[in-house]
Design a protein around this motif. Structure first.
Motif, PDB file in Angstrom:
ATOM      1  N   MET A  54     -75.177 -20.032 -37.192  1.00 50.68           N
ATOM      2  CA  MET A  54     -75.650 -21.262 -36.582  1.00 50.68           C
ATOM      3  C   MET A  54     -75.194 -22.475 -37.403  1.00 50.68           C
ATOM      4  N   ILE A  55     -75.427 -22.420 -38.709  1.00 51.16           N
ATOM      5  CA  ILE A  55     -75.029 -23.528 -39.576  1.00 51.16           C
ATOM      6  C   ILE A  55     -73.520 -23.710 -39.544  1.00 51.16           C
ATOM      7  N   GLU A  56     -72.804 -22.605 -39.531  1.00 53.11           N
ATOM      8  CA  GLU A  56     -71.337 -22.673 -39.486  1.00 53.11           C
ATOM      9  C   GLU A  56     -70.864 -23.295 -38.171  1.00 53.11           C
ATOM     10  N   ALA A  57     -71.554 -22.983 -37.078  1.00 47.94           N
ATOM     11  CA  ALA A  57     -71.190 -23.560 -35.773  1.00 47.94           C
ATOM     12  C   ALA A  57     -71.411 -25.068 -35.763  1.00 47.94           C
ATOM     13  N   ILE A  58     -72.518 -25.510 -36.347  1.00 51.73           N
ATOM     14  CA  ILE A  58     -72.800 -26.951 -36.423  1.00 51.73           C
ATOM     15  C   ILE A  58     -71.748 -27.633 -37.297  1.00 51.73           C
ATOM     16  N   LYS A  59     -71.468 -27.034 -38.441  1.00 49.79           N
ATOM     17  CA  LYS A  59     -70.460 -27.584 -39.353  1.00 49.79           C
ATOM     18  C   LYS A  59     -69.102 -27.662 -38.656  1.00 49.79           C
ATOM     19  N   THR A  60     -68.715 -26.598 -37.977  1.00 46.88           N
ATOM     20  CA  THR A  60     -67.432 -26.577 -37.267  1.00 46.88           C
ATOM     21  C   THR A  60     -67.397 -27.645 -36.193  1.00 46.88           C
ATOM     22  N   PHE A  61     -68.479 -27.777 -35.427  1.00 45.27           N
ATOM     23  CA  PHE A  61     -68.513 -28.787 -34.364  1.00 45.27           C
ATOM     24  C   PHE A  61     -68.308 -30.183 -34.945  1.00 45.27           C
ATOM     25  N   PHE A  62     -69.078 -30.518 -35.952  1.00 48.26           N
ATOM     26  CA  PHE A  62     -68.997 -31.876 -36.482  1.00 48.26           C
ATOM     27  C   PHE A  62     -67.682 -32.155 -37.203  1.00 48.26           C
ATOM     28  N   LEU A  63     -67.213 -31.225 -37.991  1.00 52.30           N
ATOM     29  CA  LEU A  63     -66.005 -31.501 -38.757  1.00 52.30           C
ATOM     30  C   LEU A  63     -64.726 -31.317 -37.946  1.00 52.30           C
ATOM     31  N   ASP A  64     -64.686 -30.312 -37.068  1.00 45.80           N
ATOM     32  CA  ASP A  64     -63.459 -30.056 -36.308  1.00 45.80           C
ATOM     33  C   ASP A  64     -63.411 -30.814 -34.981  1.00 45.80           C
ATOM     34  N   VAL A  65     -64.532 -30.906 -34.294  1.00 47.68           N
ATOM     35  CA  VAL A  65     -64.549 -31.558 -32.980  1.00 47.68           C
ATOM     36  C   VAL A  65     -64.776 -33.059 -33.120  1.00 47.68           C
ATOM     37  N   VAL A  66     -65.827 -33.445 -33.805  1.00 46.50           N
ATOM     38  CA  VAL A  66     -66.168 -34.860 -33.948  1.00 46.50           C
ATOM     39  C   VAL A  66     -65.259 -35.525 -34.975  1.00 46.50           C
TER      40      VAL A  66
END
Length: 167
Positions: free
Chosen positions: A1-13
């Motif tokens: 879950m934390i990795e998904a949030i991190k990936t979303f913010f750093l890679d997508v946003v």
């Protein structure tokens, strides 16, 4: 879950928008945005500009609409909202004389102190409750944000530089 949030913010946003969004959040504001930018390896000037911009985006809306929101909360049938509205109103009225006496520079210094709950959100809330003129309140808050951003940039990038010497 934390990795998904991190990936979303750093890679997508993206890193830059993460710093800006973090700086828009109440309580965290640029006191969290600038250290985040330093940790992500952004140049100091980018973190500074993104954090200041992000911190200032909500301020005009707070200055223009918070009194209407407080009024609505006071008239609400939800007791929790009534209590918040009453508390804010009483707190502002109790300290109105002191706040009005030092309004511009007092709010500016209050916002400039880089501690939680002393940022632009609270400073603009105070300005709105005492019915400070919009442009005067915006300028006072902006000066405080610039001072806080300078302090946080020096602290964050100084710490990063100090640790990079040992790496």
């Amino acid at each position: 879950m934390i990795e998904a949030i991190k990936t979303f913010f750093l890679d997508v946003v993206g890193e830059r928008l993460c710093v800006m969004f973090c700086s828009m959040l109440p309580i965290i504001e640029l006191r969290g945005g600038i250290p985040m930018g330093a940790a992500l390896g952004l140049p100091w000037w980018q973190s500074f500009l993104l954090a200041v911009a992000g911190n200032m985006i909500p301020i005009p809306f707070i200055l223009l609409f918070i009194n209407a929101v407080i009024g609505w909360m006071g008239r609400s049938k939800i007791k929790f909202f009534n209590k918040i509205s009453d508390w804010l109103t009483k707190k502002a009225e109790k300290n109105r004389e002191k706040i009005e006496k030092y309004a511009f520079w007092g709010v500016c210094l209050f916002v400039a102190i880089p501690l939680p709950v002393t940022g632009a959100w609270c400073g603009s809330l105070v300005c709105a409750v005492i019915k400070e003129k919009f442009w005067k309140a915006l300028l006072s808050t902006f000066i405080g944000v610039l001072i806080a951003a300078t302090i946080m940039t020096l602290a964050s990038y100084g710490v990063v530089a100090a640790f990079s010497i040992f790496a």
